[in-house]
Design an enzyme around this catalytic site. Structure first.
Site, PDB file in Angstrom:
ATOM      1  N   ASP A   1      22.133  -1.267  -9.289  1.00  0.00           N
ATOM      2  CA  ASP A   1      22.368  -2.762  -9.087  1.00  0.00           C
ATOM      3  C   ASP A   1      22.885  -3.543 -10.410  1.00  0.00           C
ATOM      4  O   ASP A   1      23.253  -2.821 -11.019  1.00  0.00           O
ATOM      5  CB  ASP A   1      20.749  -3.160  -9.113  1.00  0.00           C
ATOM      6  CG  ASP A   1      19.501  -2.286  -9.817  1.00  0.00           C
ATOM      7  OD1 ASP A   1      20.014  -1.738 -10.897  1.00  0.00           O
ATOM      8  OD2 ASP A   1      18.333  -2.116  -9.698  1.00  0.00           O
TER       9      ASP A   1
ATOM     10  N   ASN B   1       5.214  -3.587  -9.371  1.00  0.00           N
ATOM     11  CA  ASN B   1       4.860  -3.956  -7.979  1.00  0.00           C
ATOM     12  C   ASN B   1       5.341  -2.914  -6.922  1.00  0.00           C
ATOM     13  O   ASN B   1       5.293  -3.394  -5.780  1.00  0.00           O
ATOM     14  CB  ASN B   1       5.254  -5.322  -7.804  1.00  0.00           C
ATOM     15  CG  ASN B   1       6.701  -5.613  -7.712  1.00  0.00           C
ATOM     16  OD1 ASN B   1       7.518  -4.771  -7.984  1.00  0.00           O
ATOM     17  ND2 ASN B   1       7.328  -6.826  -7.312  1.00  0.00           N
TER      18      ASN B   1
ATOM     19  N   HIS C   1       8.462  -1.923  -6.759  1.00  0.00           N
ATOM     20  CA  HIS C   1       9.912  -2.398  -6.241  1.00  0.00           C
ATOM     21  C   HIS C   1      10.899  -1.082  -6.922  1.00  0.00           C
ATOM     22  O   HIS C   1      10.623  -0.661  -7.986  1.00  0.00           O
ATOM     23  CB  HIS C   1      10.549  -3.485  -6.712  1.00  0.00           C
ATOM     24  CG  HIS C   1      10.914  -3.747  -8.210  1.00  0.00           C
ATOM     25  ND1 HIS C   1      10.136  -4.482  -8.905  1.00  0.00           N
ATOM     26  CD2 HIS C   1      11.638  -3.124  -8.917  1.00  0.00           C
ATOM     27  CE1 HIS C   1      10.622  -4.498 -10.164  1.00  0.00           C
ATOM     28  NE2 HIS C   1      11.546  -3.843 -10.279  1.00  0.00           N
TER      29      HIS C   1
ATOM     30  N   GLU D   1      12.302  -6.078  -3.545  1.00  0.00           N
ATOM     31  CA  GLU D   1      11.133  -6.572  -4.393  1.00  0.00           C
ATOM     32  C   GLU D   1      10.220  -6.506  -3.143  1.00  0.00           C
ATOM     33  O   GLU D   1      10.575  -6.478  -1.842  1.00  0.00           O
ATOM     34  CB  GLU D   1      11.233  -8.232  -4.354  1.00  0.00           C
ATOM     35  CG  GLU D   1      12.224  -8.313  -5.876  1.00  0.00           C
ATOM     36  CD  GLU D   1      11.381  -8.110  -7.060  1.00  0.00           C
ATOM     37  OE1 GLU D   1      10.148  -7.387  -7.166  1.00  0.00           O
ATOM     38  OE2 GLU D   1      11.895  -8.653  -8.023  1.00  0.00           O
TER      39      GLU D   1
END
Length: 245
Positions: free
Chosen positions: A67, A135, A137, A142
């Site tokens: 990314d 979380n 991800h 996400e």
């Protein structure tokens, strides 16, 4: 899924570095999917040490990163190209022409399409390295009611922005969107290696290793569908998760 519990975070980094060195030595022109963030930095230092000691040769290796932030140039000290150069590529004998980090500037959709092409170019990754967000991800996929299979633009959640704010002068400077490999891109890799440490990751890792539930609210849980996944955690995190092996 193979879960490896080490005595310490440093031992986890050594375990993953050894996996990568073994792969490169067996297949000198292998393709690596690489990750940024704080978690892999000590592991990259071990790869640098191994390279300098003549234990591994990166001269034929190709890499593609997961990314990149949208809206910051590669010269920015928080861009992932800058991160990879300063934490790994500048210190090993890799040809930077064989390394790819998505562009953060210019036409974001075109940049995402280019990343998607690079994921497949010359074949999929022999090994994809992952960290994990608080979380769940992975890359910038996400937690959501849906996930996207291909490289795309992702709007970052408040929790991700808050987690990344420590790297910027102020929270307002943190980009709110990023280009990321999709879940299909990650799942296409021949082997996926996820390394995690820290109690903040407890819930995410629990959802990955402690049951058979797959949910888009914990993107890492998708890895349960991959036939060759190695999750490397230290004893402290294993205890917090309740993982007994």
């Amino acid at each position: 899924m193979k879960v490896v519990v080490t005595k310490s975070y440093d031992e986890s980094c050594a375990y993953v570095a050894d996996m990568i060195c073994k792969l490169v030595n067996e297949k000198p022109n292998c393709k690596l999917g690489l990750a940024t963030g704080g978690t892999p930095v000590p592991m990259y230092k071990k790869l640098i040490e191994a390279n300098k000691a003549g234990k591994v040769d990166f001269s034929q290796v190709h890499t593609v990163n997961l990314d990149e932030y949208c809206g910051i140039p590669e010269t920015h000290d928080q861009s992932y190209r800058y991160f990879m150069n300063t934490n790994l590529f500048d210190h090993i004998n890799i040809d930077k022409a064989n390394t790819y980090v998505a562009k953060g500037m210019g036409d974001a959709e075109a940049n995402a399409a280019e990343l998607e092409a690079k994921v497949r170019e010359g074949g999929v990754a022999d090994l994809q390295l992952l960290g994990i967000g608080n979380n769940g991800h992975i890359a910038f996929n996400e937690a959501s009611d849906h996930l996207i299979s291909v490289a795309h633009i992702e709007k970052l959640t408040e929790s991700t922005i808050n987690a990344n704010a420590r790297f910027f002068e102020k929270k307002e400077d943190v980009p709110t969107t990023a280009i990321t490999m999709g879940m299909g891109d990650i799942m296409a890799a021949k082997c996926v290696v996820l390394i995690a440490t820290g109690l903040a990751k407890t819930d995410a890792i629990k959802g990955l290793v402690m049951d058979n539930v797959i949910t888009t609210q914990n993107p890492s849980s998708m890895l349960k569908m991959h036939e060759n996944v190695v999750v490397v955690i230290d004893q402290e995190l294993a205890d917090a998760v309740g993982y007994k092996g």
